[in-house]
Motif scaffolding. Structure first.
Motif, mmCIF file in Angstrom:
data_model
loop_
_atom_site.group_PDB
_atom_site.id
_atom_site.type_symbol
_atom_site.label_atom_id
_atom_site.label_comp_id
_atom_site.label_asym_id
_atom_site.label_seq_id
_atom_site.Cartn_x
_atom_site.Cartn_y
_atom_site.Cartn_z
ATOM 1 N N SER A 132 0.854 -1.189 0.000
ATOM 2 C CA SER A 132 0.000 0.000 0.000
ATOM 3 C C SER A 132 0.888 1.236 0.000
ATOM 4 O O SER A 132 2.097 1.147 0.232
ATOM 5 C CB SER A 132 -0.897 -0.017 1.227
ATOM 6 N N GLY A 133 0.271 2.401 -0.260
ATOM 7 C CA GLY A 133 1.039 3.645 -0.330
ATOM 8 C C GLY A 133 1.847 3.903 0.934
ATOM 9 O O GLY A 133 3.037 4.235 0.869
ATOM 10 N N GLY A 134 1.225 3.716 2.064
ATOM 11 C CA GLY A 134 1.909 3.957 3.321
ATOM 12 C C GLY A 134 3.004 2.941 3.574
ATOM 13 O O GLY A 134 4.053 3.254 4.147
ATOM 14 N N GLN A 135 2.763 1.717 3.138
ATOM 15 C CA GLN A 135 3.796 0.679 3.299
ATOM 16 C C GLN A 135 5.012 0.999 2.440
ATOM 17 O O GLN A 135 6.155 0.853 2.867
ATOM 18 C CB GLN A 135 3.211 -0.691 2.934
ATOM 19 N N ARG A 138 7.044 3.600 4.050
ATOM 20 C CA ARG A 138 7.835 3.097 5.175
ATOM 21 C C ARG A 138 9.053 2.304 4.699
ATOM 22 O O ARG A 138 10.101 2.323 5.338
ATOM 23 C CB ARG A 138 6.960 2.253 6.098
ATOM 24 N N GLU A 156 8.909 15.220 3.163
ATOM 25 C CA GLU A 156 7.578 14.737 3.516
ATOM 26 C C GLU A 156 7.577 13.222 3.738
ATOM 27 O O GLU A 156 6.871 12.483 3.076
ATOM 28 C CB GLU A 156 6.567 15.127 2.432
ATOM 29 N N SER A 159 4.020 11.514 5.019
ATOM 30 C CA SER A 159 2.777 12.091 4.509
ATOM 31 C C SER A 159 1.699 11.055 4.232
ATOM 32 O O SER A 159 0.527 11.370 4.221
ATOM 33 C CB SER A 159 3.069 12.887 3.239
ATOM 34 N N ALA A 160 2.080 9.798 3.980
ATOM 35 C CA ALA A 160 1.069 8.809 3.604
ATOM 36 C C ALA A 160 0.719 7.899 4.774
ATOM 37 O O ALA A 160 0.147 6.828 4.569
ATOM 38 C CB ALA A 160 1.569 7.983 2.420
ATOM 39 N N LEU A 161 1.038 8.320 5.981
ATOM 40 C CA LEU A 161 0.842 7.421 7.121
ATOM 41 C C LEU A 161 -0.301 7.872 8.015
ATOM 42 O O LEU A 161 -0.566 9.070 8.157
ATOM 43 C CB LEU A 161 2.138 7.357 7.947
ATOM 44 N N ASP A 162 -0.956 6.903 8.632
ATOM 45 C CA ASP A 162 -1.991 7.200 9.619
ATOM 46 C C ASP A 162 -1.346 7.712 10.903
ATOM 47 O O ASP A 162 -0.130 7.545 11.115
ATOM 48 C CB ASP A 162 -2.788 5.932 9.900
ATOM 49 N N ALA A 163 -2.152 8.284 11.770
ATOM 50 C CA ALA A 163 -1.634 8.952 12.962
ATOM 51 C C ALA A 163 -0.751 8.035 13.798
ATOM 52 O O ALA A 163 0.332 8.421 14.230
ATOM 53 C CB ALA A 163 -2.806 9.461 13.810
ATOM 54 N N ARG A 164 -1.197 6.802 13.966
ATOM 55 C CA ARG A 164 -0.453 5.896 14.828
ATOM 56 C C ARG A 164 0.906 5.549 14.252
ATOM 57 O O ARG A 164 1.945 5.698 14.897
ATOM 58 C CB ARG A 164 -1.282 4.629 15.019
ATOM 59 N N ALA A 167 3.251 8.586 14.208
ATOM 60 C CA ALA A 167 3.911 8.851 15.489
ATOM 61 C C ALA A 167 5.034 7.848 15.737
ATOM 62 O O ALA A 167 6.147 8.207 16.152
ATOM 63 C CB ALA A 167 2.891 8.803 16.626
#
Ligand SMILES: Nc1ncnc2c1ncn2[C@@H]1O[C@H](COP(=O)(O)OP(=O)(O)OP(=O)(O)O)[C@@H](O)[C@H]1O
Ligand SMILES: Nc1ncnc2c1ncn2[C@@H]1O[C@H](COP(=O)(O)OP(=O)(O)OP(=O)(O)O)[C@@H](O)[C@H]1O
Ligand SMILES: [Mg+2]
Ligand SMILES: [Mg+2]
Lengths: 241, 243, 293, 243, 241
Positions: A132-135, A138, A156, A159-164, A167
């Protein structure tokens, strides 16, 4: 790791005749985490590229210097705005790319640990297009953290990550990059208020320094001074041109 | 199974088109014999044709491997060194601009009339499309990746191997597919230049003596050889790139 | 055993009868020779290979030899394989061309470049025409199909012992105009050539002796010799080759080593007059008779 | 200016390499004449060569344009229709697997000995690399773009024109560059099969008459023609794609 | 524009044997703005792709339906996570892509206005590679807004934007897409609290609905109920697995 140098970029940049940014001066103190905020298109990525020794297409009139007087080449790691993963390598091999490119022994153990720390232990054998984009972001972060360079430029990065996970990644980066000179471009004021030892705001008028919260970074995200700083930054940004 | 059926369908269609062409265009037998005559010749001369096909297949196989390797290496060299580019690239065009028939005496002078002059000819013909396609692809590596490598402090050689080459593999595959089709022709031309065995020899002999049946029977076998080779290379490329 | 390389003028065909028979019957071995026979596809190649020292002997054509020597190639005729012209101007029996004069304004195809202009212009001149009256078309690989399908009206360079038979097998009758009957001096169609600077005269003598023996055998035993010839390769066993074999037997030189110096002198001056070569060379530069030792 | 200098440098290098080859390999003159002899022949026979070169250049030009157009169209058809793909793709390989010399009599039967049989031959030779390279590139369109088009409700034809084709232009350019090099050879082979004019005819004639100087002079002109064509196509491709 | 339908996706998805998400039910009411939050890699983009009729590689066991019973094909616009701009077209032509692909007359005037409204009037003739990350994202947004479809799926549409342009783009989208059924994937809790008529939280356990602030969307970003909702969402997300 050698002592992390302070960075200074002073000058103006044009591409094909059009001004990208006017005369600006950017200072990133050695061993500190500097956040760079600013409207979209103001030239933040261009600055990172210039610091990384890239941007051959940019006509830059000015200087890029490290305070120890040595050239920056070979001391910089850059996490660009797009993930730039190699589609033919799986996540693990993408993380090991730097070692492979330099011809040093790939530290597979460390890379696996790094993948696990960015929360992708179960995805090490996936190709980028199966992530996925966030993966993907990372994986790119893990690759950058593997680099072990005294100067780290992050464009940036969360930028593609959820709050958890955002952090968690912030904590991870702050932990692993302690002592490095960081220049971190972000649009997230909460992030800047949390991480910045120094916070810069870039506008068409130039680069201004904004006082960070007095507590040492990384700060607790909902600590009052963090929230106050975040609100302050937000107001500045909402007013910025 | 459906694949096999489809191939049979295509073969049948070709044979039908062939026969129709002869009926419609009133082709004289000595220019284009009908499929029935050719296939019966194929059967009666099967031993002769098989022997010669084996020779050609060997030449093609060696030529293909060497040509692909040479093309691969040259494209790398062209990309790696601007000097090589300014010297070798014209040479590359040159090597193709000179019709092989003009080089033939030179090649036979060096390699004699054995298998090696045919391999050389096949190699020469394969070499260019492989080099050209691979080189083009190598030059199209997305800039972002190259910049990443630069920042990472990669040696140029490693950038080539680890980034440019994998990124250009589809282009190389494209060149290989072309090469698979050209390799048999290369060997055939080599055989026309001087041989006493091989499908090319058989075809020229048959042609010179107006044994068009035999010529087209050999041709049929050559075409089959090319198809098999093309399919094989296609499959390998697919496997390697997508696997 | 002396090793020797011989490059034929083209793929093996009945014209090479004496060579094949000598090989098969062991006549070369009897002479202490081990002959490697190479068949090229381009008739322009063998002289180059001999001149370059890549082969000891080659089968070539007398007319071409004159041109090649004029161009400075180190070649010389050392023996004869077929002692008459085989070349002919071939037309369709039922075609529009009934005499050479009918060629005016028509297309003439040729295959092996070199001789077509000289031969054709001599034949045309003898019939009141000139080269300007015809269009020459190089058809390289498809001499008789071009004629049979009517794309050209005549071909020069066809061999009378082959193309005529071939057309007959296809059911189309052809007709030959013979150059030696139409103003062209007679010549040896197929000869053996060698490099005068490097040749081993003794080996060549033995080679010629073996082929002479083979020629006698062929003439004496036409059927048996055909069986031997056809037995060497399956692609040779067909009707065309059998017909050509019969037609070729009377044309083999019975005395391969013998030289008719007059022929070479006449043809040299013929080519000179046709403008294909400049000046004339002495016969001794063109051909040698190795004679007995 | 530097470009011109470099080209001159390369030409000089080739001539030098050529002369060295002759010295080193002891190449006899009648197999490979030296550059001086060839260039002086080039001068003395300039009119003859120019006339014939003009014929060949015309054939090549027409063949290249038609071949590129045909290749472009075929690749589109192959991509657009799976039916076409299963029928036409074997035909495509087939068209190349059959050596042109075998088709030559058929082509000349249809087109005669004029310019058109050579154009057909050049076309046939160009057609495959263009189609093959373009088709490969068309099949590699990034999936994201195709999906975007699907969601946007694009007609398949429009997806082809607006997305697949522009995305595949580098592949087409790659094929064209190959074609530019092959087109002259196609015309030359066409001329060997049957012609009364053109560089191929001249080379054949010179070869048969042992006039190697003239043959290599014609060859030189052919090579120059190919270089110019290749450079022109290269420039056009660069302009169109990068402009 | 016809009445915007409500969407429902119910089922589970696997890719190549591995579960992407377990049995979930997602409801997006017709004509409303639904925000979908959730950890990275949980399957949000996959859901949008399934709703858009894509994801041929996904083995989806379940149903995707619109409440009017008509098929969704042709009624959906999707702004994917990556910008998917065509490198050979300039910004303006990229915005006009939809019309070009459908063969309708390209509305150049409207496209120029749209570009101007996303703040790129001066960049209409630039190719994507001459644009900054945020500028590219805005071109993709403008292209999506041109589509005029009753159902609009937005996958992290403002992730590369600074606070000011992000707010402006949110307002623009809320304005132009009024009456459409929107499903908006985002990692920005402030954004969800600001825009959502309905807020969904997707976790490995399924999809839960979270009450949005009582005021109508779009809300003022620093209104107390917006901030409260944002804080609530943040806490939920920080706890989400
Ligand atoms: N082709 C594939 N093969 C295997 N797994 C895949 C494939 N494509 C996606 N996945 C997996 O499916 C899961 C869901 O992906 P999706 O892109 O929907 O996540 P997401 O919720 O949009 O995440 P993000 O917030 O990071 O964009 C991820 O864990 C991903 O690794
Ligand atoms: N090749 C180019 N030609 C012309 N203009 C360019 C080119 N590359 C970048 N620009 C312009 O330079 C400016 C700065 O770009 P840059 O990528 O540095 O912005 P940024 O601050 O990183 O923005 P964002 O936050 O959107 O990433 C932009 O306005 C962009 O349009
Ligand atoms: Mg940027
Ligand atoms: Mg996603």
């Amino acid at each position: 790791m050698t002592q992390a140098p302070a960075l200074r970029l002073a000058g103006e940049a044009r591409i094909g005749g059009a001004t990208v940014f006017g005369p600006v001066t950017l200072d990133a103190p050695g061993g500190c985490w500097t956040c760079l905020l600013g409207p979209s298109g103001v030239g933040k990525s261009t600055i990172l590229r210039l610091l990384a020794g890239l941007g051959d297409e940019v006509a830059f009139a000015g200087d890029v210097t490290a305070d120890d007087g040595l050239p920056l080449g070979g001391r910089v790691a850059l996490m660009a705005q797009s993930d730039l993963l190699m589609p033919w390598l799986d996540a693990l091999d993408n993380v090991l790319l730097g070692a492979r490119l330099r011809g040093t022994t790939p530290e597979r153990e460390r890379a696996m640990t790094m993948l696990q720390r960015v929360g992708l232990a179960g995805h090490a054998r996936k190709r980028p297009r199966a992530l996925s984009g966030g993966q993907r972001q990372r994986v790119a972060l893990a690759r950058t953290l593997m680099e072990d360079r005294p100067v780290v430029l992050l464009d940036e990065p969360f930028s593609a990550l959820d709050a958890r996970s955002r952090a968690a990644m912030q904590d991870l980066a702050a932990d692993l990059l302690r002592g490095c000179t960081i220049l971190h471009v972000t649009h997230d004021t909460a992030e800047a208020a949390r991480l910045g030892d120094r916070i810069l705001l870039m506008t068409e008028a130039g680069i201004a320094s904004i006082a960070p919260p007095a507590t040492p970074a990384p700060r607790i995200h909902d600590a009052p001074e963090t929230l106050a700083s975040q609100g302050h930054l937000l107001r500045l940004l909402m007013a910025a041109r | 199974m459906t694949r096999v059926f489809r191939i049979f369908g295509v073969i049948l269609a070709i044979l039908l088109a062939w026969q129709t062409l002869i009926w419609l265009a009133q082709m004289p037998r000595f220019i284009l014999p009908g499929p029935v005559a050719v296939i019966s010749t194929l059967w009666t001369s099967r031993l002769l044709i098989a022997q010669n096909a084996l020779v050609t297949a060997t030449e093609v196989g060696i030529g293909l491997v060497l040509g692909a390797a040479a093309g691969f290496a040259s494209a790398l060299l062209l990309v790696a060194s601007p000097l090589a580019r300014s010297v070798l690239r014209p040479m590359l065009v040159f090597s193709q601009a000179v019709p092989v028939f003009a080089l033939a005496p030179i090649l036979t002078l060096w390699f004699g009339y054995g298998i090696w002059s045919k391999v050389a000819m096949a190699l020469l013909i394969i070499y260019f499309p492989v080099t050209s396609a691979f080189f083009d692809a190598l030059m199209r590596t997305p800039r972002g990746w190259l910049e990443l490598a630069r920042v990472m402090g990669a040696a140029p050689g490693r950038v080539l191997w680890r980034i440019r080459v994998p990124a250009a593999m589809p282009g190389f595959a494209s060149g290989l597919r072309l090469a698979a089709v050209y390799a048999p022709i290369g060997a055939i031309i080599g055989e026309w230049v001087g041989a006493s065995r091989g499908l090319g020899y058989l075809m020229l002999l048959a042609n010179g003596r107006a044994k068009t049946d035999l010529m087209f029977a050999s041709l049929l076998v050559l075409v089959a050889l090319t198809f098999v080779l093309h399919a094989a290379v296609d499959a390998v490329c697919r496997r390697v790139w997508e696997g | 055993q002396e090793k020797m390389t011989l490059v034929l003028d083209w793929f093996v065909n009945p014209d090479h009868g004496p060579i094949i028979v000598a090989q098969e019957q062991g006549y070369f071995a009897d002479e202490g020779l081990e002959v490697e026979v190479i068949a090229p596809a381009d008739p322009a190649d063998p002289p180059k290979m001999v001149a370059a020292g890549r082969a000891d002997l080659a089968v070539s054509y007398q007319p071409q030899l004159h041109l090649q020597i004029a161009e400075g190639m180190p070649l010389v005729r050392v023996g004869t394989l077929v002692a008459t012209p085989l070349n002919c101007l071939l037309v369709l029996q039922d075609g529009p061309v009934k005499s050479i004069a009918d060629l005016a304004g028509r297309k003439v195809g040729f295959s092996v470049a070199g001789m077509e202009e000289a031969l054709l212009s001599a034949m045309l001149q003898a019939n009141g025409l000139s080269l300007k009256d015809v269009e020459l078309v190089g058809v390289n690989w498809s001499l008789s199909p071009a004629l049979m399908s009517g794309q050209v009206d005549a071909t020069i360079g066809a061999f009378r012992n082959f193309e005529l038979n071939q057309m007959q097998i296809e059911g189309i009758d052809g007709r030959c105009f013979y150059p030696e009957e139409e103003g062209v001096p007679a010549y040896d169609e197929l000869i053996y050539i060698a490099n005068p600077e490097t040749m081993e005269a003794q080996d060549i003598r033995r080679f010629l002796a073996a082929t002479e023996r083979a020629t006698q055998f062929i003439v004496n035993h036409p059927q048996e010799s055909w069986d031997i010839f056809a037995g060497t390769a399956s692609e040779l066993r067909d009707e065309l080759n059998r017909k050509a074999w019969a037609d070729t037997i009377p044309r083999f030189a019975l005395r391969p080593a013998a030289l008719d110096a007059g022929r070479y002198a006449r043809f040299e001056s013929f080519l000179n007059e046709a403008g294909l070569i400049e000046g004339t060379r002495a016969v001794s530069d063109l051909a040698v008779e190795l004679g007995a030792q």
